[in-house]
Design an enzyme around this catalytic site. Structure first.
Site, PDB file in Angstrom:
ATOM      1  N   CYS A 139       8.093  43.079 -97.546  1.00 56.85           N
ATOM      2  CA  CYS A 139       9.184  44.035 -97.367  1.00 56.85           C
ATOM      3  C   CYS A 139       9.578  44.552 -98.749  1.00 56.85           C
ATOM      4  O   CYS A 139       9.063  44.081 -99.753  1.00 56.85           O
ATOM      5  CB  CYS A 139      10.390  43.382 -96.684  1.00 56.85           C
ATOM      6  N   LYS A 214      12.571  42.862 -84.684  1.00 60.31           N
ATOM      7  CA  LYS A 214      13.551  42.423 -85.684  1.00 60.31           C
ATOM      8  C   LYS A 214      14.800  43.272 -85.529  1.00 60.31           C
ATOM      9  O   LYS A 214      14.756  44.495 -85.637  1.00 60.31           O
ATOM     10  CB  LYS A 214      12.969  42.578 -87.087  1.00 60.31           C
ATOM     11  N   ARG A 236      20.980  48.877 -92.079  1.00 58.36           N
ATOM     12  CA  ARG A 236      19.578  48.934 -91.658  1.00 58.36           C
ATOM     13  C   ARG A 236      19.393  49.402 -90.206  1.00 58.36           C
ATOM     14  O   ARG A 236      18.326  49.257 -89.635  1.00 58.36           O
ATOM     15  CB  ARG A 236      18.943  47.552 -91.818  1.00 58.36           C
ATOM     16  N   LYS A 267      13.264  38.030 -84.028  1.00 58.82           N
ATOM     17  CA  LYS A 267      14.209  37.618 -85.072  1.00 58.82           C
ATOM     18  C   LYS A 267      15.517  38.387 -84.929  1.00 58.82           C
ATOM     19  O   LYS A 267      15.466  39.606 -84.788  1.00 58.82           O
ATOM     20  CB  LYS A 267      13.574  37.914 -86.435  1.00 58.82           C
TER      21      LYS A 267
HETATM   22  C1  PBG Z   1      13.668  41.165 -95.386  1.00 58.62           C
HETATM   23  C2  PBG Z   1      14.080  39.985 -94.600  1.00 58.62           C
HETATM   24  C3  PBG Z   1      15.361  39.613 -94.155  1.00 58.62           C
HETATM   25  C4  PBG Z   1      15.231  38.383 -93.531  1.00 58.62           C
HETATM   26  C5  PBG Z   1      13.890  38.041 -93.582  1.00 58.62           C
HETATM   27  N1  PBG Z   1      13.197  39.053 -94.224  1.00 58.62           N
HETATM   28  C6  PBG Z   1      16.676  40.261 -94.352  1.00 58.62           C
HETATM   29  C7  PBG Z   1      16.983  41.573 -93.779  1.00 58.62           C
HETATM   30  O1  PBG Z   1      16.210  42.184 -93.055  1.00 58.62           O
HETATM   31  O2  PBG Z   1      18.078  42.033 -94.108  1.00 58.62           O
HETATM   32  C8  PBG Z   1      16.340  37.570 -92.931  1.00 58.62           C
HETATM   33  C9  PBG Z   1      16.132  36.104 -92.940  1.00 58.62           C
HETATM   34  C10 PBG Z   1      17.338  35.284 -92.694  1.00 58.62           C
HETATM   35  O3  PBG Z   1      18.470  35.782 -92.508  1.00 58.62           O
HETATM   36  O4  PBG Z   1      17.182  34.055 -92.693  1.00 58.62           O
HETATM   37  N2  PBG Z   1      13.583  42.349 -94.688  1.00 58.62           N
HETATM   38 ZN    ZN Z   2      13.624  44.232 -95.933  1.00 65.05          ZN
END
Ligand code: PBG
Ligand code: ZN
Length: 343
Positions: A139, A214, A236, A267
């Protein structure tokens, strides 16, 4: 009925049998002793199911606890071998890496740097414990100065331009020795772009675990403190999923599978057990669930106040995630759980 007058069990039973023509069903018979409960247990949590997240940072001698995630640390690479040896020693098959770069810029340059923090961490781990599965989060948000998961122009997150960067990141992780790359940016077409680039670079053996469904979730709060990845403007919701949608999750998963995902993820986990169940029923691909940072933080905070039994609550929550249909669980509790399951 007075205390002296015992229940006429036989009469009760006879009446029941006559009324229903079947004996009274007694599920309690199989709950009577632990041996019977073990025999009929439907869901079993195992260290084999667990993926342990690790935050890696530049520097020396760093093992810094993340305030909102007690028991979770930022690790510098010199201390990483001992930590991953412990993880593997507990029977946990995999880790997933999150890197905190030295500098952030508009396109997150360290993200695809051959000597970036994650690339070096992969080499360090593979040298220390070659059999440990190394998964990398692909990411942009930890690496960009604006904190978004893609390239930003005029306040918008661009999709197709971002794919090129994500593909480059995934190839650099594969080149450093990653076993699995896990795209989490929620850009359309990211799995296909990564598969094509990684294959073209000769790493056809590297698998893709896609963060397929997600959600735009408040449950990522503590992670963003840990990974310094809070968006500097907006949120986001323009790319991560609306928490209200489940049918859309099936569409996201279908697309990622078509694009070549080897494994898919839902997730967060706890508030999305229905989504996990629906994905499990609709697809045969291995399914992961990410029990995210706030799921961990909530349990830790309540346990520290003595309000809940941390161990029992955690095992119950993770069992529920498996019961919902997850094959594997990414959890900050992985080491604790592996230890508890051994006792
Ligand atoms: C990056 C990412 C995130 C998480 C995993 N990869 C944060 C987000 O999307 O803001 C969250 C993991 C967690 O809260 O344990 N995109
Ligand atoms: Zn990210």
């Amino acid at each position: 009925m007075s205390a002296e007058q015992p229940i006429d069990r036989l009469r009760l039973r006879r009446e029941t049998e006559e009324a229903e023509e079947t004996p009274l069903d007694r599920p309690r018979r199989l709950r009577r002793m632990e041996g019977l409960r073990r025999l009929v247990r439907e869901t079993r949590l195992s260290a084999d199911d667990l993926i342990y997240p690790l935050f890696v940072v530049h520097g020396q001698g760093i093992r810094e606890e993340i305030e909102s995630m007690p028991g979770t640390y930022h690790w510098s690479l010199d201390l990483l071998p001992a930590e991953v040896e412990e993880v593997a020693g507990l029977g946990i098959p995999a880790v997933i890496l999150f890197g905190i770069p030295a500098v952030k810029d508009a396109i997150g340059s360290e993200n695809f740097d051959e000597h970036g923090i994650v690339q070096e961490a992969i080499r360090t781990i593979k040298k220390a414990v070659p059999e440990l599965v190394v998964i990398t989060d692909v990411c942009m948000c930890q690496y960009t100065d604006h904190g978004h998961c893609g390239i930003v122009e005029d306040g918008r997150v661009l999709n197709d331009e971002t794919l090129e960067v994500l593909a480059r990141v995934a190839v650099s992780h594969a080149a450093a020795g990653a076993d699995v790359v896990a795209p989490s940016a929620m850009m359309d077409g990211q799995v296909a772009a990564i598969r094509a680039a990684v294959d073209a670079a000769g790493f056809t053996q590297v698998a893709i675990l896609s963060y397929a469904a997600k959600y735009a979730s408040a449950f990522y709060g503590p992670f963003r403190e840990a990974a310094e990845s809070t968006p500097q403007f907006g949120d986001r919701q323009g790319y991560q999923m609306d928490p209200a949608n489940a049918r859309e999750a099936l569409r996201e998963v279908a697309l990622d599978i078509e694009e070549g995902a080897d494994m898919v993820m839902v997730k967060p986990a706890l508030a999305y057990l229905d989504v996990i169940r629906q994905v499990r029923e609709a697809f045969d691909h291995p399914l992961a669930a990410f029990s995210v940072s706030a799921e961990y933080a909530m349990v830790k905070a309540a346990a520290q106040r003595g309000w809940i039994d941390e161990r029992r609550i955690t095992l119950e929550l993770l069992t529920a995630i498996k019961r919902a249909g997850a094959d594997m669980i990414l959890t900050y509790f992985a080491k604790d759980v592996a230890r508890w399951l051994r006792e």
